[in-house]
Design an enzyme around this catalytic site. Structure first.
Site, PDB file in Angstrom:
ATOM      1  CG  ASP A  32      -0.887   2.417  -0.165  1.00 41.14           C
ATOM      2  OD1 ASP A  32       0.137   2.801  -0.752  1.00 41.14           O
ATOM      3  OD2 ASP A  32      -0.977   2.334   1.080  1.00 41.14           O
ATOM      4  CB  ILE A  33      -1.321  -1.863   3.113  1.00 43.60           C
ATOM      5  CG1 ILE A  33      -1.874  -2.881   4.103  1.00 43.60           C
ATOM      6  CG2 ILE A  33      -0.276  -0.967   3.777  1.00 43.60           C
ATOM      7  CD1 ILE A  33      -0.836  -3.911   4.563  1.00 43.60           C
ATOM      8  CG  ASN A  89       6.423  10.078  -2.497  1.00 46.47           C
ATOM      9  OD1 ASN A  89       6.221  11.227  -2.879  1.00 46.47           O
ATOM     10  ND2 ASN A  89       5.519   9.384  -1.828  1.00 46.47           N
ATOM     11  CB  VAL A  98       8.456   0.703  -0.255  1.00 42.89           C
ATOM     12  CG1 VAL A  98       8.804  -0.640  -0.882  1.00 42.89           C
ATOM     13  CG2 VAL A  98       7.520   0.500   0.939  1.00 42.89           C
ATOM     14  CG  HIS A 102       6.259   2.860  -4.782  1.00 42.51           C
ATOM     15  ND1 HIS A 102       7.501   2.636  -4.243  1.00 42.51           N
ATOM     16  CD2 HIS A 102       5.673   3.804  -4.004  1.00 42.51           C
ATOM     17  CE1 HIS A 102       7.672   3.412  -3.179  1.00 42.51           C
ATOM     18  NE2 HIS A 102       6.575   4.144  -3.027  1.00 42.51           N
ATOM     19  CG  HIS A 104       2.061   6.839  -4.372  1.00 44.97           C
ATOM     20  ND1 HIS A 104       1.622   6.488  -3.126  1.00 44.97           N
ATOM     21  CD2 HIS A 104       3.410   6.852  -4.287  1.00 44.97           C
ATOM     22  CE1 HIS A 104       2.649   6.302  -2.312  1.00 44.97           C
ATOM     23  NE2 HIS A 104       3.753   6.527  -2.990  1.00 44.97           N
TER      24      HIS A 104
END
Ligand code: 5GP
Ligand code: ZN
Length: 116
Positions: A32-33, A89, A98, A102, A104
């Site tokens: 993750d950024i 999420n 986004v 995805h 996490h």
């Protein structure tokens, strides 16, 4: 949003750089950024699926695969025994930002519960 304009589809295609953690024919995983824990990895399906609500029956093997990959990444990152959290999420109230599915994987510190 279609896959063409999607940030995570562009990461899969290599159009946007990312730090790869793992990949296989069904999924791609990267750091993750803006990490929220010492380990914060995103696991995304190669197929563009906007949210958990958009999964269909034929996606079940892929969706299940994301979970086994999460456990393997947790082992590789050394957080399997101490503990970690996996999160999808879904939509705005959950904080989805986004709109490409995805998972996490968060760990490396104590994680509060209930989540914010
Ligand atoms: P969400 O809020 O939708 O559940 O999670 C989206 C996650 O994607 C966030 O944790 C955010 O930091 C991460 N993210 C957003 N844009 C990028 C990017 O360009 N590269 C990487 N590596 N992560 C990103
Ligand atoms: Zn996408």
């Amino acid at each position: 949003m279609s896959g063409e304009d999607c940030l995570f589809c562009r990461i899969i295609k290599g159009e946007i750089p990312s730090t790869k953690v793992y990949e296989d024919p069904l999924c791609y995983a990267f750091e993750d950024i803006n990490p929220q824990a010492p380990v914060h990895v995103q696991i995304i399906p190669r197929k563009h699926v906007a949210t958990l609500n958009d999964l269909v029956a034929e996606d079940e093997p892929m969706a299940g695969h994301l979970l086994t990959v999460a456990a393997a990444i947790a082992r590789d990152q050394g957080i399997a025994e101490s503990g970690y959290r996996t999160v999808f999420n879904c939509n705005s109230a959950a904080g989805q930002s986004v709109y490409h599915l995805h998972l996490h994987v968060l760990g490396g510190r104590s994680l509060g519960w209930p989540p914010g």
